[in-house]
Structure formats: structure tokens, C-alpha cells
Enzyme design. Structure first.
Site, short mmCIF file in Angstrom:
data_model
loop_
_atom_site.label_atom_id
_atom_site.label_comp_id
_atom_site.label_asym_id
_atom_site.label_seq_id
_atom_site.Cartn_x
_atom_site.Cartn_y
_atom_site.Cartn_z
N ARG A 143 100.86 -7.70 -6.17
CA ARG A 143 100.32 -6.80 -5.49
C ARG A 143 101.46 -6.23 -4.37
O ARG A 143 101.05 -5.28 -3.55
CB ARG A 143 99.10 -7.28 -4.80
CG ARG A 143 99.39 -8.52 -3.85
CD ARG A 143 98.26 -9.44 -3.57
NE ARG A 143 97.47 -8.93 -2.48
CZ ARG A 143 96.66 -9.53 -1.78
NH1 ARG A 143 96.17 -10.77 -2.30
NH2 ARG A 143 95.87 -8.94 -0.65
N ARG B 22 90.11 -14.07 8.10
CA ARG B 22 91.42 -14.59 7.58
C ARG B 22 92.52 -15.19 8.73
O ARG B 22 93.11 -14.67 9.50
CB ARG B 22 92.52 -13.18 7.15
CG ARG B 22 91.82 -12.57 5.97
CD ARG B 22 92.83 -11.62 5.54
NE ARG B 22 92.58 -11.03 4.38
CZ ARG B 22 92.08 -9.69 3.79
NH1 ARG B 22 91.42 -8.86 4.93
NH2 ARG B 22 91.74 -9.39 2.56
N ASN C 236 91.37 -8.56 -4.55
CA ASN C 236 92.78 -8.31 -4.44
C ASN C 236 93.78 -9.30 -5.33
O ASN C 236 94.68 -8.71 -6.04
CB ASN C 236 93.26 -8.27 -3.11
CG ASN C 236 92.53 -7.43 -1.98
OD1 ASN C 236 91.96 -6.64 -2.69
ND2 ASN C 236 92.32 -7.93 -0.88
N ASP C 237 93.45 -10.18 -5.09
CA ASP C 237 94.28 -11.48 -5.90
C ASP C 237 93.96 -11.38 -7.47
O ASP C 237 94.72 -11.38 -8.31
CB ASP C 237 94.35 -12.79 -5.46
CG ASP C 237 95.31 -12.75 -4.26
OD1 ASP C 237 96.51 -12.23 -4.50
OD2 ASP C 237 95.07 -13.36 -3.10
N ARG D 115 87.72 -18.38 6.41
CA ARG D 115 88.63 -18.76 5.33
C ARG D 115 89.71 -19.62 5.82
O ARG D 115 90.46 -19.24 7.06
CB ARG D 115 89.14 -17.38 4.79
CG ARG D 115 89.93 -18.10 3.44
CD ARG D 115 90.61 -16.88 2.48
NE ARG D 115 91.70 -15.98 3.41
CZ ARG D 115 91.96 -14.96 2.81
NH1 ARG D 115 91.56 -14.51 1.68
NH2 ARG D 115 93.12 -14.36 3.60
N CYS E 63 84.52 -10.06 -1.39
CA CYS E 63 85.31 -9.67 -0.30
C CYS E 63 86.55 -8.97 -0.29
O CYS E 63 87.42 -8.88 0.70
CB CYS E 63 85.45 -10.73 1.01
SG CYS E 63 86.39 -12.10 0.21
N HIS F 142 99.24 -7.29 2.51
CA HIS F 142 98.61 -7.54 3.78
C HIS F 142 98.94 -6.37 4.82
O HIS F 142 98.00 -6.22 5.80
CB HIS F 142 98.73 -8.88 4.07
CG HIS F 142 98.05 -9.94 3.32
ND1 HIS F 142 98.66 -10.38 2.18
CD2 HIS F 142 96.58 -10.07 3.29
CE1 HIS F 142 97.56 -11.26 1.51
NE2 HIS F 142 96.54 -11.06 2.07
N GLU G 263 89.31 -15.83 -7.13
CA GLU G 263 90.43 -14.87 -7.14
C GLU G 263 91.60 -15.12 -8.28
O GLU G 263 92.69 -14.52 -8.25
CB GLU G 263 91.07 -14.53 -5.96
CG GLU G 263 91.43 -15.74 -5.18
CD GLU G 263 91.75 -15.50 -3.50
OE1 GLU G 263 91.92 -14.44 -3.21
OE2 GLU G 263 91.94 -16.63 -2.86
#
Ligand code: PEP
Ligand code: MG
Length: 586
Positions: free
Chosen positions: A465, A296, A454-455, A332, A502, A189, A431
Site C-alpha cells: 500500500r 487508531r 486497506n490491508d 484498536r 472500517c 497512513h 484484514e
């Protein structure tokens, strides 16, 4: 001249003097038995005395030299013994049975959070003094040598061991031009925030310590992952010329900003923006976005001592909807946990936070917090088109539980006569591999899907990550990832469910053909990636994209697929766009 390599995490080139960020001490959570509390407070008291002695020595040296600083050290001595540091740490040991180091860390978090809400820059700056005092106390408790805090100068290159999610905000505010870190990953992040702030960032530079000295001139190329220390005059010239060329190309692309993202054979693609805070909301229209595909919301919860109230969250959602004036927004719900840890809530970290109670799991475990957020979002639903998205859903049972909470909130609002739109679409992030493999079942309960690459990549490749040591395993082009994406896209198409992407793959123009060809028509990405992705779409046909995706799916490994992409981009777009693609290729 020394050439170091890491992973490009936020594109852009910067040149400036190295500034070492004091490594934030990472102290493990430690609890003690009730009967050990007296011994633990005695340890704390001893450390306070010893840290005070260090400051006393420093104060006398500074006073003898008649230089500035003695008064500041006096202030530090007062802070050390203040109710905020020594007092709060003592209380946490006695009331909550925390180990002394953990208690000091928690006390410091609280001070940090309190200062972050002060608007007066002078008083805000004093937070650094408390940090310095707290760090001194921690080092004393841990038996480490003394340490001195400094501040980065404007235009400097911040060199760090670890970077926390909100650090890039603070570094940008201090005028830092780029960040280089030893640990971390390009989908952490901190990296996402750095990209949102357009702050060049290279992660995972292993040889940092010992190779860079404070003040040395450093070039950072955040797209390619290059860090050059003490560059020659010729290298400096080359990079300065590249900086200018990149700026010119970016400016040319912005001319296409208001044109539709339509392929040469007439297929319209939706390009949304990802946002972490209200700060970037003005940039959504400036980038030519069709809406906000991922907001987010959890960033509102970080770095503050208390939970945001329903009213505050309502006002925030309202501001976002109003700022984009009629464009759709996907909010989200809280995605806390992993590397996003709030100060106000004690998150159960567990032995492996990425696989623990995070995201929707936390919201289901803490329904009061979840309900407050849902109430705020529903109340804002009259202000513009919006959707609610649930993160990290990993099973139908879990989704049913979350949806039941949403339904209860709607019932409450109706019973109270509070205006809201009960038909706000509720979708889920795809995800986890389990969500991909059960996408057909999940589709029966969700209004839409959004692929969180990403996840998905970290879970599919079993590579955290946040961990630079496994960056080589966390590859978006890994055949396993491509097969999972295809499976999810096909399942959504079969169920006729709206689907977007996304995760960061959407922001990377190298992957635009691949994602289009796999069947995606709706992308959400960091705002500054929109012009280059749009330019690629406007110059491509669906036939080209489909043929390319078929070749990528048939490729035996990620390296061959990467070579395929490079060759296709060069052949199709030539030097100008290809240079932008490689610059953006974080
Ligand atoms: C993702 O996982 O791809 C995603 C978009 O969510 P986040 O990066 O916030 O975990
Ligand atoms: Mg995610």
C-alpha cells in the site's frame, strides 16, 4: 500549462505556489562490528569537521555581506558539535555499534521527538535548525552536495518525494494548502491523516521533478488526482468556480447531519467515525457520527522518544470516551509497523515490513507494552460504552494468544481491586486473506469483526500500500477483493457475529451501494465522508443496493465494475450528489 496526473489521496481543491519539501534522507539501518567502531567514529569526526568548514565559509560570506543570518549559522555550528547531534551520534556508534549515518539519523529522531513536545512556538521552531544541521551532516557523510532548508509559506502547495504518516499534521500547522508527492499510495497512513485533516493530497505523481519549479502556481485536485502547473487564467477560473460549488453542496448536505442513516425501505445503518488522535474528536459529533468505529491508538506512540505510560493512555482513553459523551468507541490496540514506526521502540523491520512483525504480532512479542495498553483501556471502560479491537489477526492460534494476554490483564486488575468492565467486547480486524478464509473459526473466539479493507486489498492483490508503482494493482473493485469481502460478510452473518467495515472503502461514497448490497449495516469512516454517505443511504433502497452488488460480483474485472458504479450513481443521484461523490472519490 502542464497537466500532471497522480492518484487522488485526499479530496479537495487548492491553488497556491509550489514549495519543495526537502526530501528527508532515507538512511538504511546499518550495524557495524565492534572492532570497526574506532574507524566509524573517525568517519563521523571527519564529517563533523567538514560540515563545520561549510558553515564557516557560509558564516564569512554572510558576515561580509553584513546581511542577517551570520548569527544563525554560528548557532548551527554550535548545534553541529552539540551533545545532541555529534555527541549522541558518537555514543550510538560506540555503545550500539551503529553505522555513522544511521547513528546521526537516530540522534536526529530523538531531537525531533524532544522538540515536538515543546509547546512554546519559538522554541519549537528551533527544531528546524537542528533538522538542517543534521541533514547537512548526513549529506557530508554520504558525499552529497550542500543543501539549504527553507520553510513553506501559508497557502503553499507542498511538493515532496515521500510523506511520513505525521507530516500532514506539521504541514497543516504551517498553513500548507495541499500536498503532492512522487511516492506513496492513497491508503498510506500519510494519506489517511491528510484526509482526516481535510488537506488535499495527490500521490504518485511520477513526473514531478523537472516539471514544477519552486514558486510556480499549482492547482491540486485531490479527488481526481490532478495537478496543474502554471494554469491558464481560464483554467484558474474553472477551478475557483468548482471550489465554491463544492463548498455549497457540502454545506447543503450538512443540513441532513442529524437525520438517521436509514434506507428508503427502513433499514437503519450505523455510521461511525475513524479517528487517529484526540485532535479530531470534536468533529465526530459535528459530522453526525453514531460513535467511533475505529480509534487508531498507535498514533500516540509515534514521534516521541519514550513509551506512553499506562496513566497517560488511560487519560487519553478517558478523554475520548468523555468527548463523545455516551457514544460507543472501538479502541484498536497498537497497530505499529509498516509505515508507522515509533521512535521509542526498535521495531524489527525485516526484509518486507508489511509481511513482518507488525500489529498484533508485535504486541504478542512484546507483552509488556501490550499489557500496559490493555490495562489502560480496561481501566477506562467505566467511562462509556467501548470495545477493544485487535489488528491484523491472521490465525486462530494467534488470536488465542492475544486473548490469553487480555484475560491475564483482567485477572490482574481484579486481583488488584482495580475497577474495570470484564465484559468489554474484544473483536478483531479482518484484514488478511487468511482471516477471511478462516472467519468461521475466528468467529468462535471473537465478539465482533471489522473489515480492514486497506490491508486486505494490499495482501489480496500482493501490492504494497506504500508503493506507488503498484497502485494500479491495488484496486478495491478487483474481483478477488469483492469475493473476499462477500466471504467474510457471509461467514459473520452465519455466525451471527456483529460486523463492520472500517477500511477506506467505507469512506468512499462510490462504494456505499456495493457494501450495503453485500450485507454491511455498520460502517466506520473518516468523519467528513459521513454526510455524503448518509445522503446516499437515505435516498437508496436495499433492493437497489442488493441488485447492484450482485451485478458487481458478476463483473469480470475492476474496470467494468467502476463503469457500472459511475453509470448507476449518475442515473440515480443526478449531477448534484454525483459531483460530491466524484470529488470524494479518492
Ligand atoms: C485497514 O487496514 O483497512 C485499516 C482500517 O487499518 P489501517 O489503515 O490503520 O491499517
Ligand atoms: Mg490495517
Amino acid at each position: 500549462m502542464i497537466h500532471l496526473r497522480g492518484e487522488g489521496a485526499s479530496p479537495g481543491i487548492a491553488i497556491g505556489p509550489a514549495y519543495f519539501l526537502a526530501s528527508r534522507m532515507t538512511v538504511a539501518e546499518r550495524r557495524i562490528l565492534r572492532r570497526d567502531r574506532a574507524a566509524e567514529t573517525a568517519r563521523l569526526d571527519e564529517a563533523v569537521v567538514s560540515a563545520d568548514e561549510q558553515l564557516d565559509r557560509l558564516e564569512r560570506v554572510l558576515a561580509d555581506e553584513k546581511g542577517p543570518g551570520a548569527e544563525l549559522v554560528q548557532a548551527h555550528r554550535l548545534m553541529l558539535r552539540s551533545p545532541e547531534i555529534a555527541g549522541e551520534s558518537r555514543r550510538l556508534i560506540l555503545d550500539e555499534c551503529l553505522g555513522a549515518e544511521w547513528a546521526v539519523t537516530r540522534a536526529l529522531d530523538k531531537v525531533r521527538a524532544a522538540f515536538s513536545r515543546i509547546t512554546d512556538p519559538y522554541f519549537r521552531e528551533r527544531a528546524g535548525d537542528f533538522e538542517s544541521v543534521g541533514e547537512r551532516l548526513l549529506r557530508t557523510l554520504l558525499g552529497l552536495p550542500e543543501w539549504r532548508a527553507e520553510r513553506p509559506g501559508a497557502g503553499s502547495i507542498a511538493i515532496a518525494v515521500d510523506v511520513a504518516p505525521l507530516d500532514p499534521f506539521h504541514l497543516r500547522a504551517a498553513g500548507v494548502a495541499a500536498i503532492v508527492s512522487q511516492n506513496g499510495g492513497s491508503s498510506s497512513h500519510a494519506a489517511i491523516v491528510a484526509r482526516a485533516l481535510e488537506l488535499p493530497y495527490v500521490v504518485g505523481v511520477k513526473q514531478l521533478a523537472g516539471q514544477v519549479v519552486s514558486g510556480a502556481q499549482v492547482i491540486v485536485d485531490g479527488g481526481r488526482g490532478d495537478v496543474i502547473v502554471d494554469p491558464s487564467e481560464q483554467t484558474l477560473e474553472t477551478y475557483r468556480a468548482r471550489m465554491v460549488a463544492l463548498e455549497q453542496r457540502t454545506a447543503r448536505l450538512l443540513c441532513e447531519r442529524d437525520l438517521p442513516a436509514t434506507t428508503t425501505d427502513g433499514v437503519a445503518i450505523n455510521l461511525g467515525a475513524n479517528l487517529e488522535s484526540l485532535v479530531g474528536v470534536a468533529g465526530v459529533r459535528a459530522a453526525g457520527a453514531d460513535g467511533i468505529g475505529l480509534f487508531r491508538t498507535e498514533f500516540l506512540y509515534l514521534e516521541r522518544p519514550d513509551l506512553p505510560t499506562e496513566e497517560e493512555q488511560y487519560q487519553d482513553a478517558l478523554s475520548v470516551l468523555k468527548a463523545v459523551g455516551g457514544l460507543p468507541v472501538t479502541f484498536r490496540t497498537l497497530d505499529l509497523g509498516g509505515d508507522k514506526l515509533p521512535l521509542s521502540i526498535k521495531m524489527p523491520r525485516g526484509p518486507n515490513p508489511a509481511l513482518g512483525v507488525r500489529s498484533i504480532r508485535f504486541s504478542i512479542d512484546q507483552p509488556d507494552i501490550f499489557r500496559t495498553q490493555l490495562r489502560a483501556l480496561y481501566r477506562a471502560s467505566g467511562a462509556g460504552p467501548m470495545r477493544i479491537m485487535l489488528p491484523l489477526v491472521s490465525s486462530v492460534t494467534e488470536l488465542r494468544r492475544a486473548l490469553a494476554i487480555c484475560a491475564a490483564v483482567r485477572d490482574d486488575l481484579s486481583a488488584e481491586g482495580v475497577p474495570h468492565d470484564p465484559a468489554v467486547p474484544i473483536g478483531i480486524m479482518i484484514e488478511t486473506p487468511s482471516a477471511v478464509l478462516t472467519a468461521d473459526l475466528l468467529a468462535e473466539h471473537a465478539d465482533f469483526f471489522s473489515l480492514g479493507t486497506n490491508d486486505l486489498i494490499q495482501y489480496a492483490c500482493a501490492a504494497d500500500r506504500e508503493n506507488a508503482d503498484v497502485a494500479h494493482l491495488r484496486n478495491p473493485l478487483q474481483p478477488a477483493v469483492l469475493r473476499l469481502l462477500k466471504h467474510a460478510i457471509d461467514a459473520a452473518a452465519h455466525a451471527q457475529l456483529p460486523l463492520s467495515v472500517c477500511g477506506d472503502m467505507a469512506s468512499n461514497p462510490s462504494f456505499t451501494w456495493l457494501l450495503l448490497g453485500l450485507g454491511l449495516r455498520d460502517f466506520s469512516m473518516e468523519p467528513r465522508a459521513i454526510p455524503v454517505v448518509k445522503a446516499i443511504i437515505r435516498r437508496s433502497s436495499m433492493d437497489e443496493a442488493r441488485a447492484f452488488a450482485a451485478r458487481a460480483l458478476a463483473s469480470p474485472d475492476e474496470e467494468q465494475t467502476a463503469r457500472l458504479i459511475e453509470a448507476a450513481m449518475d442515473a440515480k443521484f443526478g449531477a448534484d450528489l454525483a459531483a460530491l461523490v466524484s470529488a470524494a472519490n479518492a
